[in-house]
Scaffold this motif. Structure first.
Motif, short mmCIF file in Angstrom:
data_model
loop_
_atom_site.label_atom_id
_atom_site.label_comp_id
_atom_site.label_asym_id
_atom_site.label_seq_id
_atom_site.Cartn_x
_atom_site.Cartn_y
_atom_site.Cartn_z
N GLY A 186 0.82 -1.22 0.00
CA GLY A 186 0.00 0.00 0.00
C GLY A 186 0.85 1.26 0.00
O GLY A 186 2.08 1.21 -0.10
N THR A 187 0.20 2.41 0.14
CA THR A 187 0.90 3.69 0.02
C THR A 187 1.66 4.04 1.31
O THR A 187 1.11 4.00 2.39
CB THR A 187 -0.12 4.80 -0.31
N ARG A 188 2.91 4.44 1.14
CA ARG A 188 3.83 4.82 2.21
C ARG A 188 4.03 3.73 3.27
O ARG A 188 3.64 3.88 4.44
CB ARG A 188 3.40 6.15 2.86
N LEU A 207 -0.31 5.71 4.44
CA LEU A 207 -1.31 6.56 3.78
C LEU A 207 -2.51 5.80 3.26
O LEU A 207 -3.59 6.38 3.10
CB LEU A 207 -0.67 7.34 2.63
N SER A 208 -2.37 4.52 2.98
CA SER A 208 -3.57 3.79 2.57
C SER A 208 -4.25 3.17 3.78
O SER A 208 -5.28 2.51 3.64
CB SER A 208 -3.26 2.77 1.47
N GLU A 235 -9.46 8.43 5.91
CA GLU A 235 -8.34 9.33 5.63
C GLU A 235 -7.54 9.71 6.89
O GLU A 235 -6.40 10.15 6.78
CB GLU A 235 -8.85 10.59 4.93
N THR A 238 -3.68 6.44 9.85
CA THR A 238 -2.35 6.36 9.26
C THR A 238 -1.44 5.47 10.12
O THR A 238 -0.65 5.97 10.90
CB THR A 238 -1.74 7.78 9.12
N LYS B 309 1.35 6.08 -10.08
CA LYS B 309 0.43 5.44 -9.14
C LYS B 309 -0.74 4.78 -9.91
O LYS B 309 -1.20 3.70 -9.52
CB LYS B 309 -0.11 6.48 -8.15
N ASN B 332 -5.33 6.83 -3.80
CA ASN B 332 -4.33 6.69 -2.73
C ASN B 332 -2.97 7.25 -3.09
O ASN B 332 -1.94 6.63 -2.84
CB ASN B 332 -4.16 5.22 -2.36
N ASP B 334 0.24 9.47 -2.77
CA ASP B 334 0.99 10.08 -1.67
C ASP B 334 1.56 11.42 -2.14
O ASP B 334 2.47 11.46 -2.95
CB ASP B 334 2.11 9.14 -1.25
N GLY B 338 0.56 14.45 3.94
CA GLY B 338 -0.10 13.74 5.03
C GLY B 338 -1.47 13.17 4.68
O GLY B 338 -2.03 12.45 5.46
N ASN B 339 -2.01 13.53 3.52
CA ASN B 339 -3.32 13.00 3.12
C ASN B 339 -3.14 12.09 1.92
O ASN B 339 -2.19 12.23 1.16
CB ASN B 339 -4.27 14.14 2.73
N SER B 340 -4.11 11.22 1.77
CA SER B 340 -4.11 10.36 0.62
C SER B 340 -4.88 11.09 -0.50
O SER B 340 -6.05 11.40 -0.34
CB SER B 340 -4.78 9.06 1.04
#
Lengths: 330, 392
Positions: A186-188, A207-208, A235, A238, B309, B332, B334, B338-340
């Motif tokens: 997933g993200t980050r 992030l996901s 959202e 994290t 992505k 999603n 990045d 800090g937000n997706s």
């Protein structure tokens, strides 16, 4: 005569106190709690009974990950802005030595034979391999941008590294130092936990908002866990910090901006409980008896102590600016 | 040569052919296009380091995204290739897009007028264009185009971000100081919308001109312009920036300035210290020694990242699959804020936090806590589904 008696008493008392002091310090498993503070450049030391701060150990700039050596006599602290690992002596509670690392060390681990340190160099996009005896960088392996979590198997043969920017886990052969496989998650992706039998590798994707569970035999993704504490949105979730208990039945996950800890039943993948902690819950640490969980809260500059017998918060203690990691000498 | 050796050679040749073939089969070309003489990059203007303005050409930021993506490309077996071309006119640029049969993804650095012209004159179908430097609202609204994705925020998003801050601080009486340019008027119009939405009171509106003529003092003297009407802050709309630099400390009453100077709504800021931002800034400053990363650089960088992505999402490099991923609210992405992040399906606008900043510090990240939206709080910034006039 009276003066002499007084003098003897004085000496006696001094010796008595020195004794108590050294006994306490020299005893193994002091239970002392160490917190690295990214922005105030010191490690806070907290004693476990009254939960009071007993010392602030000045370090190099931006202390982040911390690991004890094999006999818990030294604490290694990666200091990101000075490209160095500081070594704290647990008896003296001060920095006694240093090892140069590559640029911006973030997370590291020791090889099982205590010969090498594997450290993610955030700015250099590499995993550095340091020889602990020589104190030199032996080699470095290119990773995706901003490598972060590092974990090694008990046999020392495989190292797993996350790349925050490339959204992947690198599987590295530690003998021949090459990337065996890149697993996209997933993200980050941030931190790891290996199950006690090492059949499963867990990784948080910040992030996901997920945990990816990788089968270490096939290197395929087996499962994905999502989190949603009551009153929060996807959202806000994290996840970063991750620890598994010794028998591998429970996992503790910090949920970052959602300000909660999640407790996961490893077998069923079900979330048993959510516990409210401080702002941007980051790293988590378990005591040896697994009765307490310590959480570093990056944005409220404190740590939260949780009683795991009834999953309730005992106390939050203010530490330095931007606490990153907690470790316990037990 | 023995028979065995011959066989070996044939096998090696075959393998080589196969390898070359597979490599070619997975190329994805992303093309960066700009204009040779773009007034926005005038040396003197860049030197002044005006807030909200570019600090240099954003191409370098795309190159950083390309570097970051190499290892992902290896894992996906896709070569992300960056091409770049500069043109004398937007017509030439359009011509390139229409005749380029190698690429269907373009990152274009054009101002509002040129982008609007391009939007109405592209002939090629099934392409993806990223806007990285025009904030103009109409390009996301009545003049929207389903092929154009907006990596840079709209003026609506910027002024909503400022509005949230004014509400938070209870600074609700505002004087608008507006310049003569179309973009100045667009930006202050946007702020008026925000005010209406949030209950901010506009107590006075003044137009300034850039001149020293004493006969024009009512419109060029900042003391006179800022006036006596009771107010909390001045909203300044000077998209050119030459007048605005001199407004702070020259007002009649001691009041803060927001808008294009003072507290500005930024897409990116070099002083941002969280969510991996320092690492991105330091990668940028390593490549570009004399300047810091601006919001335009950020938009260029995130455009490239959006494509990577999208390819990761569906493991496919076709136009259809990339577009499907790009418009998925679960992209999603990045953005190091800090937000997706993801793109709004109704106008292809990247939903993202706006950073309210002074020249050297980040004061507040928006959406501010407490500004809630039924689906995604980032949609409290800019036009929501129910408000848009965009119809693809």
């Amino acid at each position: 005569m009276i003066i002499k008696i007084k003098f003897i008493f004085k000496i006696y008392f001094i010796i008595f106190f020195i004794n108590i002091f050294t006994n306490n310090i020299l005893a193994k498993d002091t239970g002392l709690i160490f917190v690295s503070n990214e922005k105030s450049h010191y490690v806070t030391v907290i004693e476990p009974i009254n939960l009071s701060i007993i010392k602030k150990i000045k370090t190099s700039k931006r202390p982040r990950d911390m690991q004890f050596n094999f006999d818990n006599s030294k604490l290694y602290v990666a200091c990101g802005d000075d490209d160095i690992i500081d070594i704290i002596d647990i008896e003296k509670l001060e920095v006694v030595d240093q090892i140069d690392t590559g640029p911006s060390p973030e997370v590291f681990t020791f090889s099982p034979d205590n010969r090498y340190i594997y450290v993610s160099n955030e700015e250099d996009s590499s995993l550095g391999i340091l020889d602990m005896q020589e104190g030199i960088i032996m080699e470095s392996i290119a990773t995706g941008a901003e490598p972060e979590g590092v974990i090694i198997t008990k046999d020392g043969k495989t190292i797993y590294v996350t790349s925050e920017v490339a959204d992947m886990v690198h599987v590295i052969d530690s003998k021949d130092l090459f990337v065996k496989k890149n697993i996209i998650v997933g993200t980050r992706p941030r931190r790891f936990a290996l199950s006690p039998d090492e059949k499963e590798l867990w990784v948080t994707a910040e992030l996901s908002g997920e945990i990816y569970i990788i089968d270490t035999a096939t290197l395929e993704i087996n499962d994905i866990i999502n989190f949603l504490p009551p009153g929060f949105r996807e959202e806000d979730v994290t996840p970063v910090g991750l620890k598994m208990n010794k028998n591998g039945s429970l996992a503790y996950v910090s949920l970052g901006r959602a300000n909660h800890i999640a407790i996961v039943d490893v077998v069923s993948r079900k979330i048993i409980d959510y516990i409210l902690v401080g702002s941007r819950a980051w790293e988590v640490a378990l005591t040896k008896d697994e009765n307490r969980l310590y959480v570093a809260n990056g944005l409220s500059d404190d740590i939260t102590i949780i009683n795991l017998q009834n999953n309730s918060v005992i106390k939050s203690i203010p530490v330095g600016r931007v606490p990153y990691k907690v470790v316990i000498d037990d | 040569m023995t028979k065995k050796n011959k066989l070996k050679n044939i096998i090696i040749t075959l393998i080589l052919i196969l390898v070359t073939f597979t490599a070619n089969g997975n190329d994805l070309r992303i093309t960066y296009l700009d204009l040779k003489n773009d007034y926005r990059y005038d040396e003197n203007l860049l030197y002044a380091r005006i807030q909200l303005k570019p600090t240099g050409r954003p191409l370098v930021a795309v190159k950083i995204a390309e570097d970051e993506s190499k290892i992902i490309g290896d894992a996906l077996d896709v070569n992300f290739i960056l091409d770049n071309y500069s043109f004398d006119s937007v017509a030439d640029l359009n011509n390139h897009i229409n005749t380029n049969d190698q690429s269907f993804i373009f990152i274009v650095d054009l101002d509002t007028d040129n982008l609007n012209w391009l939007s109405q004159n592209i002939l090629k179908k099934n392409i993806i264009i990223f806007n990285i430097s025009s904030y103009n609202n109409s390009l996301r609204d009545v003049n929207c185009n389903k092929n154009i994705f907006h990596a840079i925020p709209s003026y609506n998003m910027l002024t909503d971000a400022l509005g949230q801050y004014l509400i938070k601080k209870n600074w609700k009486k505002v004087i608008i100081l507006e310049g003569p340019l179309d973009e100045d008027i667009e930006f202050s119009k946007s702020f008026k919308n925000t005010s209406k939405k949030m209950g901010i009171k506009i107590v006075d509106e003044k137009k300034f001109i850039l001149s020293n003529d004493p006969r024009e003092r009512e419109n060029n003297n900042i003391t006179l312009l800022s006036g006596d009407t009771k107010h909390d802050v001045i909203f300044l709309s000077d998209t050119e920036g030459e007048f605005g630099r001199y407004v702070p400390y020259n007002t009649k009453l001691p009041r803060p300035i927001i808008g294009t100077t003072g507290l500005t709504p930024e897409t990116w800021h070099w002083s941002f210290e969280r969510y991996g931002a320092p690492q991105l800034n330091s990668r940028f400053e390593k490549k570009e020694k004399n300047r810091r990363m601006s919001g335009y650089d950020y938009a260029a960088w995130i455009s490239f990242k959006s494509i990577v992505k999208s390819v990761m999402k569906n493991r496919s490099t076709t136009y259809e699959d990339i577009t499907r991923a790009l418009t998925d609210s679960n992209l999603n992405l990045d953005g190091f804020k800090g937000n997706s992040l993801s793109y709004r399906a109704w106008n292809n606008q990247l939903r993202q936090p706006i950073l309210l900043s002074t020249h050297n510090a980040l004061i507040e990240k928006t959406p501010i806590k407490g500004f809630l939206h039924e689906l995604n709080n980032m949609d409290t910034l800019g036009k929501d589904l129910g408000e848009t006039q965009c119809a693809f």
